[in-house]
Design a protein around this motif. Structure first.
Motif, mmCIF file in Angstrom:
data_model
loop_
_atom_site.group_PDB
_atom_site.id
_atom_site.type_symbol
_atom_site.label_atom_id
_atom_site.label_comp_id
_atom_site.label_asym_id
_atom_site.label_seq_id
_atom_site.Cartn_x
_atom_site.Cartn_y
_atom_site.Cartn_z
ATOM 1 N N VAL A 159 0.852 -1.186 0.000
ATOM 2 C CA VAL A 159 0.000 0.000 0.000
ATOM 3 C C VAL A 159 0.888 1.236 0.000
ATOM 4 O O VAL A 159 2.001 1.223 0.523
ATOM 5 N N ILE A 160 0.361 2.298 -0.622
ATOM 6 C CA ILE A 160 1.087 3.567 -0.610
ATOM 7 C C ILE A 160 0.197 4.622 0.034
ATOM 8 O O ILE A 160 -1.005 4.693 -0.239
ATOM 9 N N GLY A 203 3.381 13.481 3.324
ATOM 10 C CA GLY A 203 3.525 12.312 4.206
ATOM 11 C C GLY A 203 2.380 12.235 5.202
ATOM 12 O O GLY A 203 1.790 13.250 5.574
ATOM 13 N N GLY A 237 12.487 7.556 12.835
ATOM 14 C CA GLY A 237 11.267 8.336 12.593
ATOM 15 C C GLY A 237 10.868 9.096 13.859
ATOM 16 O O GLY A 237 11.036 8.593 14.976
ATOM 17 N N ALA A 284 3.942 7.088 8.368
ATOM 18 C CA ALA A 284 5.211 7.187 9.106
ATOM 19 C C ALA A 284 5.277 6.117 10.195
ATOM 20 O O ALA A 284 6.322 5.484 10.390
ATOM 21 N N TRP A 327 16.888 13.528 9.567
ATOM 22 C CA TRP A 327 16.429 12.530 10.525
ATOM 23 C C TRP A 327 17.237 12.701 11.815
ATOM 24 O O TRP A 327 18.414 13.071 11.763
HETATM 25 C C1 LIG Z 1 13.847 13.783 2.461
HETATM 26 C C2 LIG Z 1 12.993 13.145 3.534
HETATM 27 C C3 LIG Z 1 13.217 13.502 4.842
HETATM 28 C C4 LIG Z 1 12.458 12.926 5.852
HETATM 29 N N1 LIG Z 1 12.714 13.299 7.125
HETATM 30 C C5 LIG Z 1 12.003 12.754 8.127
HETATM 31 C C6 LIG Z 1 12.235 13.122 9.463
HETATM 32 O O1 LIG Z 1 13.064 13.966 9.778
HETATM 33 N N2 LIG Z 1 11.508 12.509 10.439
HETATM 34 C C7 LIG Z 1 10.548 11.577 10.140
HETATM 35 O O2 LIG Z 1 9.908 11.053 11.054
HETATM 36 N N3 LIG Z 1 10.279 11.240 8.868
HETATM 37 C C8 LIG Z 1 10.968 11.806 7.863
HETATM 38 N N4 LIG Z 1 10.700 11.441 6.559
HETATM 39 C C9 LIG Z 1 9.668 10.419 6.281
HETATM 40 C C10 LIG Z 1 8.275 11.033 6.239
HETATM 41 O O3 LIG Z 1 7.847 11.281 7.569
HETATM 42 C C11 LIG Z 1 7.246 10.079 5.618
HETATM 43 O O4 LIG Z 1 6.073 10.809 5.544
HETATM 44 C C12 LIG Z 1 6.937 8.827 6.374
HETATM 45 O O5 LIG Z 1 8.068 8.092 6.725
HETATM 46 C C13 LIG Z 1 6.062 7.876 5.552
HETATM 47 O O6 LIG Z 1 4.813 8.406 5.396
HETATM 48 P P1 LIG Z 1 4.065 8.262 3.990
HETATM 49 O O7 LIG Z 1 2.638 8.660 4.223
HETATM 50 O O8 LIG Z 1 4.777 9.020 2.968
HETATM 51 O O9 LIG Z 1 4.102 6.686 3.754
HETATM 52 P P2 LIG Z 1 4.518 5.840 2.456
HETATM 53 O O10 LIG Z 1 5.882 6.220 2.011
HETATM 54 O O11 LIG Z 1 3.449 5.890 1.450
HETATM 55 O O12 LIG Z 1 4.541 4.382 3.115
HETATM 56 C C14 LIG Z 1 5.540 4.007 4.015
HETATM 57 C C15 LIG Z 1 5.353 2.531 4.403
HETATM 58 O O13 LIG Z 1 4.207 2.363 5.227
HETATM 59 C C16 LIG Z 1 3.250 1.487 4.615
HETATM 60 N N5 LIG Z 1 1.939 2.075 4.892
HETATM 61 C C17 LIG Z 1 1.581 3.354 4.681
HETATM 62 N N6 LIG Z 1 0.332 3.568 5.119
HETATM 63 C C18 LIG Z 1 -0.123 2.392 5.619
HETATM 64 C C19 LIG Z 1 -1.340 1.978 6.244
HETATM 65 N N7 LIG Z 1 -2.359 2.829 6.445
HETATM 66 N N8 LIG Z 1 -1.450 0.686 6.643
HETATM 67 C C20 LIG Z 1 -0.429 -0.192 6.458
HETATM 68 N N9 LIG Z 1 0.761 0.150 5.889
HETATM 69 C C21 LIG Z 1 0.907 1.428 5.478
HETATM 70 C C22 LIG Z 1 3.606 1.460 3.140
HETATM 71 O O14 LIG Z 1 3.240 0.231 2.539
HETATM 72 C C23 LIG Z 1 5.132 1.605 3.201
HETATM 73 O O15 LIG Z 1 5.733 0.371 3.498
HETATM 74 C C24 LIG Z 1 11.434 12.004 5.533
HETATM 75 C C25 LIG Z 1 11.186 11.661 4.218
HETATM 76 C C26 LIG Z 1 11.964 12.225 3.213
HETATM 77 C C27 LIG Z 1 11.663 11.848 1.778
#
Ligand SMILES: Cc1cc2nc3c(=O)[nH]c(=O)nc-3n(C[C@H](O)[C@H](O)[C@H](O)COP(=O)(O)OP(=O)(O)OC[C@H]3O[C@@H](n4cnc5c(N)ncnc54)[C@H](O)[C@@H]3O)c2cc1C
Length: 284
Positions: free
Chosen positions: A30-31, A110, A123, A115, A192
């Motif tokens: 899932v995304i 995000g 995280g 997360a 991070w």
């Molecule tokens: C440059 C950069 C810097 C960052 N810096 C930080 C930071 O300083 N601190 C921090 O905490 N984070 C940081 N992040 C990560 C950010 O917080 C992301 O938002 C988070 O890690 C993932 O959230 P997402 O919604 O994008 O999930 P996605 O990338 O879409 O999914 C992440 C994972 O979770 C799974 N997943 C997602 N939603 C569900 C659900 N509802 N049920 C089951 N599985 C699910 C997906 O299958 C995947 O494996 C950073 C990211 C980037 C690109």
């Protein structure tokens, strides 16, 4: 690099998403906001055959007051959590921590659930969720189950969510009137954490009556500094007392060693940052 070829499904309900997951078996992912998954796909560290996009499921988005808890839908963006007055009032530590996640662009894409489901030990949201005794609502074909934060984080990038399940919402018990602070140590902005500490304390007449302390990046999962929490209770919110209580913050931890610092350095950081976080939390 571009990701390997995949099929794309965009369900509009949790039931449709679960059925798509069941149909695809191990080959699906899932995304949510894609902020962690897309880099993984682009580097071809994972190549699922089916991507199930949760972005059209309105039921997974939003924040509500549920009596003794604030409930945050899994697809609520970091930016929406950051701006929410209910979260700020009743779960201040979450507001403080989510403000430290990456930069505004990433916080607008995000998601809170993404997360936590990603379970990166660096995280910023896991330790605060653990410290506040959050509960994770997980939906599967057999119905819905609720998992305590202490059971949710299993290992590095591994949670209690099974392959055929979805995180739907996170319940945060209210800590109304508590002070809170998230102290994050980084080399450059928007990075991070090398180590970060989330603290929430209740102060009555200058004395700490309850305390919660969560440690980020001090092991393969978020950790709770229970010895610090116990040592803080009954102490005055002074530098001397908090410094003494924070001294055990690194005990029982297993932090990584990398170019940012070795494990001993991180244990030292944990004591310093715990003192700062607790004093800031106690100061309002
Ligand atoms: C440059 C950069 C810097 C960052 N810096 C930080 C930071 O300083 N601190 C921090 O905490 N984070 C940081 N992040 C990560 C950010 O917080 C992301 O938002 C988070 O890690 C993932 O959230 P997402 O919604 O994008 O999930 P996605 O990338 O879409 O999914 C992440 C994972 O979770 C799974 N997943 C997602 N939603 C569900 C659900 N509802 N049920 C089951 N599985 C699910 C997906 O299958 C995947 O494996 C950073 C990211 C980037 C690109």
């Amino acid at each position: 690099m571009i990701p390997a070829k995949f099929d794309y499904v965009a369900p509009t309900s949790v039931e449709e998403a679960l059925s798509a997951l069941a149909d695809a078996g191990d080959d699906a992912k899932v995304i949510a906001g894609g902020q962690s998954l897309l880099p993984v796909l682009r580097m071809r560290l994972n190549a699922p055959e089916v991507i199930i996009d949760l972005g059209r499921i309105d039921a997974l988005r939003g924040i509500r007051d549920d009596g003794d808890a604030i409930v945050i839908g899994a697809m609520t963006t970091h930016a929406d959590v950051q701006a929410d007055p209910l979260v700020r009032e009743h779960a201040t530590l979450i507001t403080k921590a989510v403000t430290e996640v990456a930069d505004p662009q990433i916080r607008h894409r995000g998601t809170f659930g993404g997360a936590l489901a990603h379970a990166d030990p660096a995280g910023d949201l896991g330790a605060p969720a653990l410290a506040l005794d959050a509960e994770f609502v997980i939906a599967g074909s057999g119905g819905t189950r609720t998992v305590a934060a202490s059971d949710f984080f299993v290992d590095l990038f591994t949670t209690a969510i099974e392959d055929d399940e979805l995180l739907t919402e996170v319940r945060i018990p209210k800590k109304t009137g508590w002070g809170a602070h998230y102290e994050k140590f980084v080399r450059v902005a928007h990075q991070w954490p090398i180590v970060a500490i989330g603290a929430a304390v209740k102060v009555d007449g200058g004395t700490i009556s309850e305390a919660r302390v969560g440690l980020t990046n001090m092991g393969s999962t978020p950790l709770r500094a229970t010895s610090v929490e116990q040592a803080l209770v009954g102490q005055p919110a002074t530098d001397e007392a908090v410094r003494a209580a924070a001294a055990s913050a690194g005990e029982g931890t297993n932090p990584p060693s990398d170019l940012n610092g070795d494990a001993d350095y991180r244990r030292h950081l944990a004591t310093v940052l715990t003192r700062r976080a607790v004093l800031a939390a106690a100061g309002g």
